[in-house]
Design an enzyme around this catalytic site. Structure first.
Site, PDB file in Angstrom:
ATOM      1  N   ASN A 178      -1.316  11.630   0.597  1.00 43.92           N
ATOM      2  CA  ASN A 178      -0.809  10.329   0.158  1.00 43.92           C
ATOM      3  C   ASN A 178      -1.964   9.546  -0.495  1.00 43.92           C
ATOM      4  O   ASN A 178      -3.001   9.322   0.132  1.00 43.92           O
ATOM      5  CB  ASN A 178      -0.248   9.581   1.385  1.00 43.92           C
ATOM      6  CG  ASN A 178       0.313   8.222   1.032  1.00 43.92           C
ATOM      7  OD1 ASN A 178      -0.299   7.471   0.279  1.00 43.92           O
ATOM      8  ND2 ASN A 178       1.467   7.894   1.576  1.00 43.92           N
ATOM      9  N   HIS A 232      -3.698   4.517  -1.051  1.00 45.23           N
ATOM     10  CA  HIS A 232      -4.827   3.614  -0.815  1.00 45.23           C
ATOM     11  C   HIS A 232      -5.977   3.801  -1.793  1.00 45.23           C
ATOM     12  O   HIS A 232      -6.909   2.998  -1.806  1.00 45.23           O
ATOM     13  CB  HIS A 232      -5.229   3.661   0.654  1.00 45.23           C
ATOM     14  CG  HIS A 232      -4.097   3.149   1.505  1.00 45.23           C
ATOM     15  ND1 HIS A 232      -3.640   1.847   1.394  1.00 45.23           N
ATOM     16  CD2 HIS A 232      -3.258   3.771   2.368  1.00 45.23           C
ATOM     17  CE1 HIS A 232      -2.577   1.696   2.187  1.00 45.23           C
ATOM     18  NE2 HIS A 232      -2.329   2.846   2.781  1.00 45.23           N
ATOM     19  N   HIS A 260       3.871   6.007  -2.468  1.00 41.09           N
ATOM     20  CA  HIS A 260       4.902   5.039  -2.072  1.00 41.09           C
ATOM     21  C   HIS A 260       4.929   3.916  -3.096  1.00 41.09           C
ATOM     22  O   HIS A 260       3.977   3.143  -3.203  1.00 41.09           O
ATOM     23  CB  HIS A 260       4.556   4.505  -0.670  1.00 41.09           C
ATOM     24  CG  HIS A 260       5.570   3.572  -0.092  1.00 41.09           C
ATOM     25  ND1 HIS A 260       5.451   3.061   1.185  1.00 41.09           N
ATOM     26  CD2 HIS A 260       6.713   3.052  -0.591  1.00 41.09           C
ATOM     27  CE1 HIS A 260       6.491   2.277   1.434  1.00 41.09           C
ATOM     28  NE2 HIS A 260       7.256   2.249   0.375  1.00 41.09           N
ATOM     29  N   ARG A 310       6.093   0.625  -3.629  1.00 39.51           N
ATOM     30  CA  ARG A 310       6.674  -0.473  -2.849  1.00 39.51           C
ATOM     31  C   ARG A 310       7.289  -1.515  -3.770  1.00 39.51           C
ATOM     32  O   ARG A 310       6.866  -1.668  -4.920  1.00 39.51           O
ATOM     33  CB  ARG A 310       5.594  -1.130  -1.970  1.00 39.51           C
ATOM     34  CG  ARG A 310       5.083  -0.233  -0.868  1.00 39.51           C
ATOM     35  CD  ARG A 310       4.152  -1.011   0.059  1.00 39.51           C
ATOM     36  NE  ARG A 310       4.907  -1.818   0.987  1.00 39.51           N
ATOM     37  CZ  ARG A 310       5.080  -1.527   2.284  1.00 39.51           C
ATOM     38  NH1 ARG A 310       4.519  -0.472   2.805  1.00 39.51           N
ATOM     39  NH2 ARG A 310       5.793  -2.322   3.050  1.00 39.51           N
ATOM     40  N   ARG A 352       2.186  -3.295  -4.268  1.00 35.81           N
ATOM     41  CA  ARG A 352       0.848  -3.677  -3.780  1.00 35.81           C
ATOM     42  C   ARG A 352      -0.183  -2.572  -3.995  1.00 35.81           C
ATOM     43  O   ARG A 352      -1.371  -2.832  -4.023  1.00 35.81           O
ATOM     44  CB  ARG A 352       0.901  -4.071  -2.312  1.00 35.81           C
ATOM     45  CG  ARG A 352       1.194  -2.918  -1.371  1.00 35.81           C
ATOM     46  CD  ARG A 352       1.135  -3.346   0.067  1.00 35.81           C
ATOM     47  NE  ARG A 352       2.232  -4.225   0.407  1.00 35.81           N
ATOM     48  CZ  ARG A 352       2.636  -4.419   1.674  1.00 35.81           C
ATOM     49  NH1 ARG A 352       2.008  -3.834   2.672  1.00 35.81           N
ATOM     50  NH2 ARG A 352       3.655  -5.193   1.936  1.00 35.81           N
ATOM     51  N   GLU A 385       7.850   8.124  -2.015  1.00 36.26           N
ATOM     52  CA  GLU A 385       8.352   7.307  -0.898  1.00 36.26           C
ATOM     53  C   GLU A 385       8.928   6.023  -1.472  1.00 36.26           C
ATOM     54  O   GLU A 385       8.303   5.388  -2.332  1.00 36.26           O
ATOM     55  CB  GLU A 385       7.211   6.957   0.060  1.00 36.26           C
ATOM     56  CG  GLU A 385       6.700   8.147   0.826  1.00 36.26           C
ATOM     57  CD  GLU A 385       5.560   7.765   1.773  1.00 36.26           C
ATOM     58  OE1 GLU A 385       5.054   8.659   2.441  1.00 36.26           O
ATOM     59  OE2 GLU A 385       5.185   6.568   1.817  1.00 36.26           O
ATOM     60  N   THR A 430       4.195   0.898   6.813  1.00 35.77           N
ATOM     61  CA  THR A 430       5.556   1.164   7.266  1.00 35.77           C
ATOM     62  C   THR A 430       5.616   1.164   8.789  1.00 35.77           C
ATOM     63  O   THR A 430       5.081   2.062   9.438  1.00 35.77           O
ATOM     64  CB  THR A 430       6.037   2.522   6.710  1.00 35.77           C
ATOM     65  OG1 THR A 430       5.712   2.581   5.327  1.00 35.77           O
ATOM     66  CG2 THR A 430       7.533   2.677   6.894  1.00 35.77           C
ATOM     67  N   GLU A 468      11.293  13.183   8.210  1.00 41.52           N
ATOM     68  CA  GLU A 468       9.860  13.046   8.460  1.00 41.52           C
ATOM     69  C   GLU A 468       9.720  12.203   9.717  1.00 41.52           C
ATOM     70  O   GLU A 468      10.154  11.043   9.763  1.00 41.52           O
ATOM     71  CB  GLU A 468       9.145  12.383   7.279  1.00 41.52           C
ATOM     72  CG  GLU A 468       7.652  12.226   7.574  1.00 41.52           C
ATOM     73  CD  GLU A 468       6.795  11.938   6.361  1.00 41.52           C
ATOM     74  OE1 GLU A 468       7.151  12.353   5.244  1.00 41.52           O
ATOM     75  OE2 GLU A 468       5.749  11.281   6.552  1.00 41.52           O
ATOM     76  N   HIS A 478       2.013   9.676   9.405  1.00 35.55           N
ATOM     77  CA  HIS A 478       1.624   8.273   9.599  1.00 35.55           C
ATOM     78  C   HIS A 478       0.525   8.181  10.650  1.00 35.55           C
ATOM     79  O   HIS A 478       0.717   8.602  11.784  1.00 35.55           O
ATOM     80  CB  HIS A 478       2.795   7.352   9.998  1.00 35.55           C
ATOM     81  CG  HIS A 478       2.562   5.947   9.504  1.00 35.55           C
ATOM     82  ND1 HIS A 478       1.720   5.070  10.128  1.00 35.55           N
ATOM     83  CD2 HIS A 478       3.025   5.303   8.409  1.00 35.55           C
ATOM     84  CE1 HIS A 478       1.685   3.943   9.444  1.00 35.55           C
ATOM     85  NE2 HIS A 478       2.455   4.056   8.397  1.00 35.55           N
TER      86      HIS A 478
HETATM   87  N1  PXP Z   1       4.591   9.255   5.714  1.00 34.82           N
HETATM   88  C1  PXP Z   1       5.243   8.116   5.393  1.00 34.82           C
HETATM   89  C2  PXP Z   1       6.726   8.152   5.276  1.00 34.82           C
HETATM   90  C3  PXP Z   1       4.536   6.929   5.115  1.00 34.82           C
HETATM   91  O1  PXP Z   1       5.210   5.803   4.803  1.00 34.82           O
HETATM   92  C4  PXP Z   1       3.121   6.959   5.165  1.00 34.82           C
HETATM   93  C5  PXP Z   1       2.360   5.719   4.825  1.00 34.82           C
HETATM   94  O2  PXP Z   1       2.578   5.371   3.506  1.00 34.82           O
HETATM   95  C6  PXP Z   1       2.494   8.172   5.501  1.00 34.82           C
HETATM   96  C7  PXP Z   1       3.252   9.292   5.794  1.00 34.82           C
HETATM   97  C8  PXP Z   1       1.011   8.304   5.547  1.00 34.82           C
HETATM   98  O3  PXP Z   1       0.482   7.491   6.540  1.00 34.82           O
HETATM   99  P1  PXP Z   1      -1.080   7.276   6.596  1.00 34.82           P
HETATM  100  O4  PXP Z   1      -1.474   6.620   5.317  1.00 34.82           O
HETATM  101  O5  PXP Z   1      -1.256   6.416   7.797  1.00 34.82           O
HETATM  102  O6  PXP Z   1      -1.715   8.646   6.739  1.00 34.82           O
END
Ligand code: PXP
Length: 255
Positions: A18, A21, A54, A56, A60, A81, A112, A162, A201
């Site tokens: 992901n 960030h 994601h 959003r 952001r 996402e 989330t 998930e 997550h």
């Molecule tokens: N899976 C989903 C559905 C999420 O919303 C997120 C956060 O955007 C993640 C996985 C990844 O989480 P993290 O960034 O905490 O590893």
């Protein structure tokens, strides 16, 4: 170990990286650096099996232009996402990513928080699942490891669930072990209902192992920790180390 479990543990555990960030850091100054597209290329080089982003409602981190660039330039499957809104559905249908993971979204949250309420939103969500699937997009629902939510996900035709690992990662000791048991049971139920099971997550090097050991889990989506760790060791190195932790745990579950 039963034969069925053995076959499942031998399934490859995929890593979806992901890159949200990377965009968070870029947006802090409003420029173009660091580039999520560059991060996706590096993730591919480091052995990621997919890219997750994601989009959003408040944009952001990931932007519409990021999604366009990822779709145009990345060979890895994109897992988009998104919240279950008309705007996001239109964007998803126009890009046709490999998969869409529907997540709950609140404007004021930092990330989330908690899973989707599929039980309460069955009617609303089934329309989204149907529309996405009809255009060839695989549909994943981000839910807590709760029997009702898992069953409702299967009922409305999701391809994938998930499981939210955020609580598991935040808890300690006995409470963490209990949450892990819920994840294990949830993954078993999901697979029994014919759903592909993913998890994610809050995972880091310490927490990833026990989740990677769950035989029915086929994909982990990890972002924040990998990007944070990249500050110290580089993005490719953080991804490769995560992969190693996943593979070691999966391997030890197999023996
Ligand atoms: N899976 C989903 C559905 C999420 O919303 C997120 C956060 O955007 C993640 C996985 C990844 O989480 P993290 O960034 O905490 O590893």
């Amino acid at each position: 170990m039963t034969r069925e479990t053995k076959i499942m543990t031998e399934q490859l555990l995929r890593l979806g990286v992901n890159i949200d960030h990377v965009a968070t850091i870029r947006n802090a100054r409003g420029g173009v650096h660091p580039s999520p597209l560059h991060a996706a290329h590096l993730a591919a080089k480091a052995g990621a099996d997919g890219i997750t982003a994601h989009l959003r409602e408040d944009r952001r981190h990931i932007s519409d232009a990021d999604i366009s660039a990822l779709m145009a330039e990345i060979a890895l499957p994109l897992n988009l996402e998104m919240a279950a809104t008309a705007e996001m559905l239109e964007i998803a249908l126009s890009h046709k990513p490999n998969a869409c993971c529907i997540v709950p979204e609140k404007r004021e949250e930092l990330t989330t928080e908690g899973g989707l309420d599929v039980v309460g939103g069955k009617q609303h969500l089934s329309g989204f699942v149907g529309a996405l699937k009809a255009s060839g997009i695989r549909v994943s629902l981000f839910i807590d490891a709760n029997e009702g939510q898992i069953t409702a996900s299967a009922d409305i035709g999701a391809d994938i669930i998930e499981l939210h690992t955020g609580r598991y990662c935040e808890l300690e000791g006995r409470a963490r072990a209990d949450e892990l048991s819920r994840l294990v049971a949830g993954a078993e139920l999901g697979a029994k209902l014919g759903l592909e099971v993913h998890a994610g997550h809050g995972l880091n090097y310490e927490t990833v192992g026990d989740v990677a050991k769950i035989p029915q889990v086929q994909e982990l989506n990890i972002g924040h920790f990998l990007v944070g760790e990249a500050i110290f060791v580089g993005f490719e190195a953080s991804i490769k180390t995560m992969r190693k932790h996943m593979d070691t745990a999966r391997g030890s579950a197999r023996s």
